[in-house]
Write an enzyme that holds these catalytic residues in place. Sequence first.
Site, PDB file in Angstrom:
ATOM      1  N   ARG A 103      40.556 -31.083  85.936  1.00  0.00           N
ATOM      2  CA  ARG A 103      39.338 -31.459  85.215  1.00  0.00           C
ATOM      3  C   ARG A 103      38.315 -30.342  85.315  1.00  0.00           C
ATOM      4  NH1 ARG A 103      36.750 -37.248  86.343  1.00  0.00           N
ATOM      5  NH2 ARG A 103      36.164 -36.252  88.299  1.00  0.00           N
ATOM      6  N   ASP A 199      38.117 -37.298  96.144  1.00  0.00           N
ATOM      7  CA  ASP A 199      38.987 -36.441  95.326  1.00  0.00           C
ATOM      8  C   ASP A 199      40.407 -36.514  95.891  1.00  0.00           C
ATOM      9  OD1 ASP A 199      40.475 -34.045  94.509  1.00  0.00           O
ATOM     10  OD2 ASP A 199      38.601 -33.497  93.526  1.00  0.00           O
TER      11      ASP A 199
HETATM   12  C1  PRP Z   1      42.163 -35.741  89.503  1.00  0.00           C
HETATM   13  C2  PRP Z   1      43.208 -36.840  89.452  1.00  0.00           C
HETATM   14  C3  PRP Z   1      43.460 -36.968  87.981  1.00  0.00           C
HETATM   15  C4  PRP Z   1      42.107 -36.698  87.378  1.00  0.00           C
HETATM   16  C5  PRP Z   1      41.494 -38.006  86.987  1.00  0.00           C
HETATM   17  O1  PRP Z   1      42.770 -34.505  89.354  1.00  0.00           O
HETATM   18  O2  PRP Z   1      44.348 -36.564  90.212  1.00  0.00           O
HETATM   19  O3  PRP Z   1      44.430 -36.054  87.488  1.00  0.00           O
HETATM   20  O4  PRP Z   1      41.324 -36.068  88.399  1.00  0.00           O
HETATM   21  O5  PRP Z   1      40.310 -37.827  86.336  1.00  0.00           O
HETATM   22  P1  PRP Z   1      40.122 -38.180  84.793  1.00  0.00           P
HETATM   23  O6  PRP Z   1      40.701 -39.544  84.582  1.00  0.00           O
HETATM   24  O7  PRP Z   1      38.628 -38.171  84.626  1.00  0.00           O
HETATM   25  O8  PRP Z   1      40.768 -37.122  83.966  1.00  0.00           O
HETATM   26  P2  PRP Z   1      41.951 -33.132  89.396  1.00  0.00           P
HETATM   27  O9  PRP Z   1      41.520 -32.758  88.023  1.00  0.00           O
HETATM   28  O10 PRP Z   1      40.879 -33.218  90.434  1.00  0.00           O
HETATM   29  O11 PRP Z   1      43.059 -32.081  89.793  1.00  0.00           O
HETATM   30  P3  PRP Z   1      43.918 -31.956  91.147  1.00  0.00           P
HETATM   31  O12 PRP Z   1      44.926 -33.081  91.152  1.00  0.00           O
HETATM   32  O13 PRP Z   1      44.556 -30.627  91.004  1.00  0.00           O
HETATM   33  O14 PRP Z   1      42.990 -32.044  92.321  1.00  0.00           O
HETATM   34  N1  URA Z   2      39.601 -37.581  90.427  1.00  0.00           N
HETATM   35  C1  URA Z   2      39.694 -37.926  91.728  1.00  0.00           C
HETATM   36  O1  URA Z   2      40.488 -37.369  92.478  1.00  0.00           O
HETATM   37  N2  URA Z   2      38.890 -38.908  92.169  1.00  0.00           N
HETATM   38  C2  URA Z   2      38.013 -39.549  91.385  1.00  0.00           C
HETATM   39  O2  URA Z   2      37.318 -40.457  91.859  1.00  0.00           O
HETATM   40  C3  URA Z   2      37.945 -39.160  90.041  1.00  0.00           C
HETATM   41  C4  URA Z   2      38.756 -38.168  89.582  1.00  0.00           C
END
Ligand code: PRP
Ligand code: URA
Length: 208
Positions: A103, A199
């Site tokens: 994101r 997160d």
């Molecule tokens: C987190 C999570 C999802 C996303 C959800 O990933 O694992 O993929 O955010 O958020 P959304 O519904 O608003 O799109 P992140 O983008 O933090 O990446 P990561 O898994 O590499 O930490």
């Molecule tokens: N991604 C995460 O990992 N946690 C949240 O709460 C939202 C997006």
Amino acid sequence: MAVTIMDHPLIHHKLGIMRRKATSTKEFRDLVSEVAMLICYEATRKLPLTDIEIETPLVKTIAKEIEGKKLCIVPILRAGLHMADGILNLIPNAKVGHVGLYRNEETLEPVEYFCKLPSDAAEREIFVVDPMLATGGSAVAAIDILKKRGITKFHFLCLIAAPEGVDRLTKAHPDIDIYIGNLDERLNENGYILPGLGDAGDRIYGTK
Ligand code: PRP
Ligand code: URA
């Protein structure tokens, strides 16, 4: 299409441990995989069975086996990886594809950086997994990517969802089945789920 929200004591208990900020990286990571297994148990309830003749130590009989075994797990990187590990304990013969998305911290919109799928993915029933369904942007984008590659049969599994994400995903992809460990209250102004667990990727990998 159906949205199924789990209501099982083991899932409530394990999510309760995951939400605590004092929970260690190792314990958190193990729980991601355990809760994914429990959700997978429900998500595979309708898999078609076929009869097969077998021999027990006493007699011949008809047993049941899962028809075709054409399954594929697609974790959304990074955080989905440990859900895939848990599910592979239950379905060890499933193939695994990967979709990489993160994101953008300002816009909260997903950015694609990787996609690798089994060559016969379009013939398979796909289980897309990601612990968090927040705004829904990542889940919608992952399924868009997979549909462009010819995939038609989807299940989406997450540990925690916000109502905003469920709404966005069901509107964008009304044809998929969604399985949710717990439906939380809402998103905060930074797009994090409340009460949530923080997160997920950072907590799994200890990157914060
Ligand atoms: C987190 C999570 C999802 C996303 C959800 O990933 O694992 O993929 O955010 O958020 P959304 O519904 O608003 O799109 P992140 O983008 O933090 O990446 P990561 O898994 O590499 O930490
Ligand atoms: N991604 C995460 O990992 N946690 C949240 O709460 C939202 C997006």
